[in-house]
Write a protein that holds these residues in place. Sequence first.
Motif, PDB file in Angstrom:
ATOM      1  N   GLN A 156      -9.627   1.970   6.702  1.00 34.67           N
ATOM      2  CA  GLN A 156     -10.280   3.282   6.820  1.00 34.67           C
ATOM      3  C   GLN A 156     -10.082   4.106   5.554  1.00 34.67           C
ATOM      4  OE1 GLN A 156      -8.531   5.894   9.703  1.00 34.67           O
ATOM      5  NE2 GLN A 156     -10.400   7.094   9.982  1.00 34.67           N
ATOM      6  N   HIS A 157      -8.845   4.071   5.035  1.00 31.16           N
ATOM      7  CA  HIS A 157      -8.555   4.837   3.817  1.00 31.16           C
ATOM      8  C   HIS A 157      -9.398   4.333   2.650  1.00 31.16           C
ATOM      9  CE1 HIS A 157      -6.318   7.191   0.914  1.00 31.16           C
ATOM     10  NE2 HIS A 157      -6.010   6.087   0.235  1.00 31.16           N
ATOM     11  N   GLN A 200      -4.041  -5.724   2.189  1.00 37.42           N
ATOM     12  CA  GLN A 200      -3.513  -4.776   3.173  1.00 37.42           C
ATOM     13  C   GLN A 200      -4.426  -4.674   4.395  1.00 37.42           C
ATOM     14  OE1 GLN A 200      -3.081  -1.164   0.940  1.00 37.42           O
ATOM     15  NE2 GLN A 200      -1.152  -1.792  -0.033  1.00 37.42           N
ATOM     16  N   CYS A 201      -5.718  -4.796   4.164  1.00 33.96           N
ATOM     17  CA  CYS A 201      -6.663  -4.726   5.282  1.00 33.96           C
ATOM     18  C   CYS A 201      -6.637  -5.990   6.127  1.00 33.96           C
ATOM     19  CB  CYS A 201      -8.078  -4.495   4.758  1.00 33.96           C
ATOM     20  SG  CYS A 201      -8.299  -2.897   3.948  1.00 33.96           S
ATOM     21  N   GLN A 232       1.005  -7.725  16.604  1.00 33.94           N
ATOM     22  CA  GLN A 232      -0.444  -7.755  16.403  1.00 33.94           C
ATOM     23  C   GLN A 232      -1.030  -6.344  16.423  1.00 33.94           C
ATOM     24  OE1 GLN A 232      -1.975 -10.362  19.418  1.00 33.94           O
ATOM     25  NE2 GLN A 232      -1.114 -12.209  18.483  1.00 33.94           N
ATOM     26  N   ILE A 233      -0.558  -5.507  17.356  1.00 33.86           N
ATOM     27  CA  ILE A 233      -1.037  -4.124  17.413  1.00 33.86           C
ATOM     28  C   ILE A 233      -0.636  -3.376  16.140  1.00 33.86           C
ATOM     29  CG2 ILE A 233      -0.574  -1.909  18.517  1.00 33.86           C
ATOM     30  CD1 ILE A 233      -2.663  -3.355  19.987  1.00 33.86           C
ATOM     31  N   THR A 234       0.621  -3.565  15.711  1.00 37.40           N
ATOM     32  CA  THR A 234       1.076  -2.903  14.480  1.00 37.40           C
ATOM     33  C   THR A 234       0.266  -3.365  13.284  1.00 37.40           C
ATOM     34  OG1 THR A 234       3.316  -2.760  15.402  1.00 37.40           O
ATOM     35  CG2 THR A 234       3.078  -2.465  13.029  1.00 37.40           C
ATOM     36  N   GLU A 235       0.028  -4.678  13.229  1.00 39.02           N
ATOM     37  CA  GLU A 235      -0.773  -5.229  12.127  1.00 39.02           C
ATOM     38  C   GLU A 235      -2.188  -4.666  12.148  1.00 39.02           C
ATOM     39  OE1 GLU A 235      -2.517  -9.561  10.600  1.00 39.02           O
ATOM     40  OE2 GLU A 235      -1.138  -9.440  12.315  1.00 39.02           O
ATOM     41  N   LEU A 236      -2.776  -4.580  13.355  1.00 41.04           N
ATOM     42  CA  LEU A 236      -4.125  -4.025  13.469  1.00 41.04           C
ATOM     43  C   LEU A 236      -4.152  -2.558  13.053  1.00 41.04           C
ATOM     44  CD1 LEU A 236      -7.071  -4.346  14.379  1.00 41.04           C
ATOM     45  CD2 LEU A 236      -6.335  -3.790  16.704  1.00 41.04           C
ATOM     46  N   GLN A 237      -3.147  -1.794  13.488  1.00 40.86           N
ATOM     47  CA  GLN A 237      -3.091  -0.373  13.126  1.00 40.86           C
ATOM     48  C   GLN A 237      -2.959  -0.185  11.619  1.00 40.86           C
ATOM     49  OE1 GLN A 237       0.249   0.726  15.554  1.00 40.86           O
ATOM     50  NE2 GLN A 237      -1.017   1.450  17.247  1.00 40.86           N
ATOM     51  N   CYS A 238      -2.041  -0.967  11.024  1.00 43.09           N
ATOM     52  CA  CYS A 238      -1.830  -0.843   9.577  1.00 43.09           C
ATOM     53  C   CYS A 238      -3.075  -1.296   8.809  1.00 43.09           C
ATOM     54  CB  CYS A 238      -0.616  -1.671   9.151  1.00 43.09           C
ATOM     55  SG  CYS A 238       0.948  -1.075   9.823  1.00 43.09           S
ATOM     56  N   SER A 239      -3.660  -2.413   9.275  1.00 42.87           N
ATOM     57  CA  SER A 239      -4.863  -2.920   8.604  1.00 42.87           C
ATOM     58  C   SER A 239      -5.995  -1.899   8.681  1.00 42.87           C
ATOM     59  CB  SER A 239      -5.289  -4.250   9.235  1.00 42.87           C
ATOM     60  OG  SER A 239      -4.294  -5.236   9.086  1.00 42.87           O
ATOM     61  N   PHE A 240      -6.174  -1.307   9.867  1.00 39.84           N
ATOM     62  CA  PHE A 240      -7.256  -0.339  10.014  1.00 39.84           C
ATOM     63  C   PHE A 240      -6.973   0.926   9.207  1.00 39.84           C
ATOM     64  CE2 PHE A 240      -9.116   3.348  12.212  1.00 39.84           C
ATOM     65  CZ  PHE A 240     -10.456   3.045  12.017  1.00 39.84           C
ATOM     66  N   LEU A 295     -14.036   4.579  -0.980  1.00 38.26           N
ATOM     67  CA  LEU A 295     -15.270   4.027  -1.529  1.00 38.26           C
ATOM     68  C   LEU A 295     -16.429   4.996  -1.338  1.00 38.26           C
ATOM     69  CD1 LEU A 295     -15.189   0.248  -0.503  1.00 38.26           C
ATOM     70  CD2 LEU A 295     -14.829   1.223  -2.764  1.00 38.26           C
ATOM     71  N   ASN A 296     -16.502   5.578  -0.156  1.00 34.16           N
ATOM     72  CA  ASN A 296     -17.569   6.543   0.092  1.00 34.16           C
ATOM     73  C   ASN A 296     -17.426   7.776  -0.796  1.00 34.16           C
ATOM     74  OD1 ASN A 296     -18.999   5.097   2.082  1.00 34.16           O
ATOM     75  ND2 ASN A 296     -17.515   5.706   3.641  1.00 34.16           N
ATOM     76  N   GLU A 297     -16.189   8.196  -1.032  1.00 31.08           N
ATOM     77  CA  GLU A 297     -15.967   9.332  -1.930  1.00 31.08           C
ATOM     78  C   GLU A 297     -16.366   8.970  -3.355  1.00 31.08           C
ATOM     79  OE1 GLU A 297     -11.904  10.405  -1.508  1.00 31.08           O
ATOM     80  OE2 GLU A 297     -12.127  11.202   0.537  1.00 31.08           O
TER      81      GLU A 297
END
Length: 878
Positions: A392-393, A456-457, A380-388, A398-400
């Motif tokens: 974030q990317h 992926q998110c 779950q932690i790995t999934e959360l890290q990868c998702s974030f 999108l902001n760029e």
Amino acid sequence: LRHHLQQCYVYIHGGKDMSGSPVICFPHFPGLHDVSNEGFKDTLYYLTHTTRYSLADLGFVVILDRRKDKWSSLKATLVRLAENFPGNIRIVLVLKPLGFLQGAITNFGFRWQKDEFAMKVPVVLLSSLDDLSRYVLPTELTNHFGGTFQYDHITWINNRMLVETFSAKATSAILALEEYGSQLAESELPNDSKSAVVLINTQQIRTNTQKDGIEMLRKEAALLRNEISISNNNDVNAIEAASLRHVVWYVFNRLPYYETLISETDVTFDNFWLKYKEKMKQCLQLRLFEEDYRDVCSKLETVRQQIESKYLNVGITFPWLEAFISGLSDLEQSTNECLEVCGKVRQHGCDLVAAGHYAVDCIQPKTDELQNQTCEIKEQITELQCSFKSYQHFINQLNEVRQWCEDGMAFLAGQVLETSLTVDGANSALNELEIKFEKKEQNVQILVENSVVQSQCGRLWSAEAEELSCHVKSRLTEVTLLYEKRRSSLKKAATKHGERPVQLVEPSKKVVSTTKGSKRDPPRDGKEQVVSQAKNYYIVFFNFYNKNKILKNSFYLQISNISRHVMKELVSTEKTYISELKSIVEGYGRPMDDPTHPRVPATLLGKSKELLGNMDEIYDFHSNVFLGLLEECVDNPSSVGRCFLSKKENFEIYSKYCQNSIKSEQLRRLVGEQHPFFMQCQQKLGHRLSLSAFLLKPVQRVTKYQLLLQQMLKYSNSHLKELQTALDAMLEILKSVNDGMHQVMITGYQDDLTLLGKLHLQSQFTMQVDHKKSRVKSLKRPRFSKAIQRHLFLYDDEILICKPQTMESLDDNDNHFKSNNQSVASMENAGMLDTIKSDPRKFEVWSEGREHVYTLQAPTIITKQEWIKGLKSILMNK
């Protein structure tokens, strides 16, 4: 017995005849005939059993001194001896009466009755001590019979009493030690570490006391041996070794017996104590492991909840991303610490299993569960890290892209058009345009990959992110369209020859018409025409930009209007609901409480509470409290969640109302739905529906609230967390109402259900009972019961197990749950195993130290997860 021994009418001094048989002496004692048969028999029994068994088996030599008695007394003694002597008699040596007359009578009587005596005991008449010496040497006889054997009867009695007292103490101590060992063997193992420590210390103290008693007996035996030896060695008349044979024989033979018995008992107890102590040590280890297990499970559950909370209220702003990164770092640190503790607890369990712990069946599943939970949380932690990381990317991209679009718009609006009047100027502008928009394809590709990035998110993908993605995509389309138009115009200008001005942006028809059609207008030079064209371009650009902004504002305005509409509907229906409650309370309830009302049947008189329940409380709450709170939220619908949260406790009145539904239905059936009283009240109120339909209104209304809150949550753009909490609260109220409805269906339970605490869960299971841990097993009782259907109710203190049944007497075949006070599992001594490999829906609950193990199969995996979570929550607080 001591009194009889002190009379000294019989004694065993340790002497032997010439064949080695032990001698028992009856000295002259005039009052022998006054000794009771019972006392006589007990004395003989005691004396014969003080002789070692090897000598007693040879048979006793009995010496009777009746030189001063008569034949009648001698005859009675012989008969008495034959009847009461407990051992084997080898021969009876009788010193017959000395008088002439009594001697003749004795000879005559003995001659005539010799055969009779011979059949019972062999008897030899002796005339003098010299005749006695032919059978027993004088050195084996005491001074009563003219011998030299030194014997002190008083000393012998005293030594005997010391030995007997010691024997009693030793026997008592041995029995006490054996009883204490039995108590230890049958004692129940404690259920927590504190009780285990107290029990171990208490038992160690008791064991030390028992061991001290045994050690004192050993010392007492040594002192007794030494005391008797000294008392006999100090006797100047007991120097001869032969003279000590019987005085100290019992001491030096019986004391070793008791010493050996004490030692054997002590060694047996020591062996048992070592095993028992090891078991108690393992019990303490088990309880400490179980407590650590429960504690680490609680921490793992907290970590799991923290991970789940990260998926809530996902934002798209930079402050939110920075806060998420900080929170994720803290979460990773706390998770690693928790997993480190979990690893230590699991390793402790593995060490116990490897050491051959007696509770391997209990420890191994827990270690496996910790391993599974560790892997799950890591995933779950790995999934959360990868998702974030992906989220974030993508948000940054999108902001760029959005910023690129804004810069592109600004570039197109600010590009100098004078340079476009010449071919070189057009080429230069075209080059600048191409350089500025060289990332266009890359930005388009980013938005094309939206679906891939969304997967992926994972659960971090939010509605706000989707909205941002759509907005940026729309913006990019606008910029690209303007770019293509500008690029096309510049290419046309660059391919034309001459110095004619190039029209870059197509002006409105009105402007073109004026330019071409008015022959009277003076000709404009090239600079004025370019300025006019630039103005036309700015008008088109800002019209398009403002149009997009208006559409966005229109969308939010529409959402706001929907929220207000939902809020108005909530207030409107609330007023209707209050009006209906008032009509029932006043139109049905008040007449029933009025003893003067002519049409109220005796069955209903004064029973408005039983028929309507606490509907008057519900009416009072909604009319005087809740409606006013709702009306305050009409202008700000998103704040309605606060109304429900502030009055959450008041909604518990619905549980009370629903629990009364059985009594209300039974009363209505007893009276009859078509009773004239009910018909008159309905007609007077102008109701088209019967009373039973209106009694369902509270249940329908409390169900409606959560639907309205869902709509409000869907169409609100603020107070979302508050609305979600309010929705969860109302769903919890509905669950409580539903559980309460099931609870009132329980029949056969003799105690008060409220004493069991709060009802958390209720559901039906397929149950199987395992008696494998029962200490007393019956051959007629199977170890495993067959699979049966049972309805379980989870309270704070108990799990109530009920049998579902159908009441044929009820019209609708309502389900009822039959219970008895024996179908209860206490949560104080309960435990659980939430994973069974054979079926993902199964789990185990046990009570009384696994004496009874209940294997439960839930109808769904979701039901199982709810029960596992509820059981863990209760067990952690015990």
